[in-house]
Structures are given as C-alpha cells and as structure tokens.
Design a protein around this motif. Sequence first.
Motif, mmCIF file in Angstrom:
data_model
loop_
_atom_site.group_PDB
_atom_site.id
_atom_site.type_symbol
_atom_site.label_atom_id
_atom_site.label_comp_id
_atom_site.label_asym_id
_atom_site.label_seq_id
_atom_site.Cartn_x
_atom_site.Cartn_y
_atom_site.Cartn_z
ATOM 1 N N ALA A 136 42.171 24.338 9.693
ATOM 2 C CA ALA A 136 42.100 24.575 8.525
ATOM 3 C C ALA A 136 41.113 25.876 8.187
ATOM 4 O O ALA A 136 41.485 26.657 7.422
ATOM 5 N N TYR A 137 40.446 26.010 9.139
ATOM 6 C CA TYR A 137 39.667 27.497 9.109
ATOM 7 C C TYR A 137 40.507 28.468 9.266
ATOM 8 O O TYR A 137 40.425 29.769 8.783
ATOM 9 N N TYR A 138 41.646 28.475 10.044
ATOM 10 C CA TYR A 138 42.492 29.506 10.468
ATOM 11 C C TYR A 138 43.277 30.043 9.077
ATOM 12 O O TYR A 138 43.443 30.966 8.670
ATOM 13 N N LEU A 139 43.465 28.973 8.293
ATOM 14 C CA LEU A 139 44.169 29.162 7.042
ATOM 15 C C LEU A 139 43.233 29.661 5.991
ATOM 16 O O LEU A 139 43.598 30.342 4.956
ATOM 17 N N ALA A 140 42.168 29.526 6.143
ATOM 18 C CA ALA A 140 40.804 30.129 5.251
ATOM 19 C C ALA A 140 40.441 31.293 5.704
ATOM 20 O O ALA A 140 39.493 31.866 4.912
ATOM 21 N N THR A 141 41.026 31.969 6.802
ATOM 22 C CA THR A 141 40.560 33.164 7.071
ATOM 23 C C THR A 141 41.247 34.591 6.488
ATOM 24 O O THR A 141 42.479 34.229 6.291
ATOM 25 N N GLU A 142 40.537 35.286 6.204
ATOM 26 C CA GLU A 142 41.147 36.471 5.480
ATOM 27 C C GLU A 142 40.908 37.750 6.424
ATOM 28 O O GLU A 142 39.716 38.449 6.586
ATOM 29 N N MET A 143 42.056 38.460 7.086
ATOM 30 C CA MET A 143 42.045 39.531 7.848
ATOM 31 C C MET A 143 41.840 40.673 7.121
ATOM 32 O O MET A 143 42.660 40.817 5.919
ATOM 33 N N VAL A 150 37.040 37.582 6.948
ATOM 34 C CA VAL A 150 36.301 36.859 6.387
ATOM 35 C C VAL A 150 36.779 35.568 6.059
ATOM 36 O O VAL A 150 37.926 35.172 5.842
ATOM 37 N N VAL A 151 35.724 34.513 6.349
ATOM 38 C CA VAL A 151 36.004 33.080 6.284
ATOM 39 C C VAL A 151 35.470 32.123 5.306
ATOM 40 O O VAL A 151 34.019 32.379 5.197
ATOM 41 N N SER A 152 35.974 31.513 4.546
ATOM 42 C CA SER A 152 35.161 30.373 3.685
ATOM 43 C C SER A 152 34.973 29.086 4.149
ATOM 44 O O SER A 152 35.559 28.529 4.884
ATOM 45 N N ILE A 165 31.474 33.859 5.198
ATOM 46 C CA ILE A 165 30.871 34.649 6.247
ATOM 47 C C ILE A 165 31.827 35.910 6.880
ATOM 48 O O ILE A 165 33.158 35.508 6.785
ATOM 49 N N ARG A 166 31.413 36.773 7.117
ATOM 50 C CA ARG A 166 32.125 38.140 7.493
ATOM 51 C C ARG A 166 31.704 38.041 9.195
ATOM 52 O O ARG A 166 30.694 38.314 9.274
ATOM 53 N N LEU A 167 33.095 38.333 9.756
ATOM 54 C CA LEU A 167 32.776 38.568 11.124
ATOM 55 C C LEU A 167 33.455 40.052 11.321
ATOM 56 O O LEU A 167 34.477 40.467 10.752
ATOM 57 N N ARG A 168 32.599 40.602 12.195
ATOM 58 C CA ARG A 168 33.231 42.042 12.631
ATOM 59 C C ARG A 168 33.465 42.378 14.189
ATOM 60 O O ARG A 168 32.339 41.797 15.088
ATOM 61 N N LEU A 169 34.410 42.939 14.708
ATOM 62 C CA LEU A 169 34.763 43.238 15.764
ATOM 63 C C LEU A 169 33.935 44.320 16.361
ATOM 64 O O LEU A 169 34.277 45.398 15.977
ATOM 65 N N ARG A 170 33.172 44.039 17.362
ATOM 66 C CA ARG A 170 32.393 45.268 17.926
ATOM 67 C C ARG A 170 32.454 45.033 19.596
ATOM 68 O O ARG A 170 32.069 43.932 20.311
ATOM 69 N N ALA A 171 32.918 45.871 20.139
ATOM 70 C CA ALA A 171 32.801 45.799 21.713
ATOM 71 C C ALA A 171 33.783 44.705 22.278
ATOM 72 O O ALA A 171 33.271 43.939 23.015
#
Length: 214
Positions: A136-143, A150-152, A165-171
């Motif tokens: 369900a979270y995978y379907l709610a993610t926006e790349m 961004v995940v609702s 929430i917004r996640l950012r890829l770093r290292a």
Amino acid sequence: MRWWYVPILLALAWFAFTLTPLVSLYSLARAVEARDVAYIDAHVNFRTLRLSLVRQTTSAARTALSESGDLDPREQQKLNEAAVGLALALAETMVTAKTVVDLLDDGWPESLEVPRGAQAGAASGLRIEGLGRLAAYYLATEMRGFRTVVVSVPPDAPRVRQFKIRLRLRAWSWRLVDIEVTEDLRSQMAQKLARTLARMRAGEKSERKEPAAQ
C-alpha cells in the motif's frame, strides 16, 4: 543479446530502484515504533525539515494576516518578518529527534501546546505491519526524479487526514528531509504564531499611545 532485452532490463532495474525507498521507509517505521531516537537522529536532515516547517507555518500565518484587512503594507511587512523569526524559534524547539518520532507516530507532536480535536491530525501514523501494508505504501509513493520520493501517510486515508514525508537519496542512503503536516496541524501552528504576533502588535500600539498621553 537481442535488442529488445535492453528495455526490459532497464524497466526491471527501474522497478528494483523504486523499491529501495521502501527499505528505508520500513526501517523508519520500525524506529518510530521502537522510539529509536538514535536511528532518527542519523537518518533525518533536521536543517531541511526545520526550514520546511517554517515555510508551512509562516505561509499559513501570512494568509491569516492578509485576511485581517486592518494592516497597512508597512505594518504587514513588519509582522511578516516577525512571523519568520518566531517560526524559526518554534521549529528549533519542535524539530528534534524525539519530536520527529512523536510526529511520525500519529501525525501530531504532543509537545506542541495547542488544543487537539477528536478528529485532528492524521488518521494514523507511520505503521508497516507486513508485506500487504508495504504494498500500500509502494502504491502511495511518488518518485520525483532519481533522488527524491514523496510518501503519503497513511496511504489509504483521506487526503485531509494524511501527512506527507519526503525522502532524498544521499550517499546511497534515503534520508527524511521533509514532513508536510496535516492541514489541521498547520492551522494550529499558524494560530499559535498569529496569537503571538497579535500580542506583539498590541504591545507596540500601547507603547505608541503612552508618549502621546504624556
């Protein structure tokens, strides 16, 4: 190798890449459940998160100030600048590893001294109990490109009861950089800020009247 293998391999590689934020999201959910402040401290960009909350709060406060209708442009500019300063101070006290855990747990930081209605905040917090919930979270993610997602939360709740929430890829690691709070919480934060600004404004008016009276 036939040429048509290439798009298939690229599609599979992209699908595998879109799964990587879920690993970090699951670890984040477990840390929230366990109240693991040390994990949160290592996987959150607090500077970016504070700036985001300042932006959200001041934007709502400015809207409230502009709707008051009794401010001249100079006074409104002065109060806007004061709002930014107060929002920064509020964010400094609000955005810590402990309060981030509190916020992700149910969408409402208990340390924020504002009344909370029965329906305020998110429908629930960041919870991932099994693979079904992870789907369900995978379907709610926006790349958003290669480095931001961004995940609702929660994924199946009405939009008004969700925070993002917004996640950012770093290292090669996904880090939490932003929390877009619910409209209820943003409104309460703005009201708290507006009350402080109103007291400041009343104090300035009182100081201007005293010399005139003398």
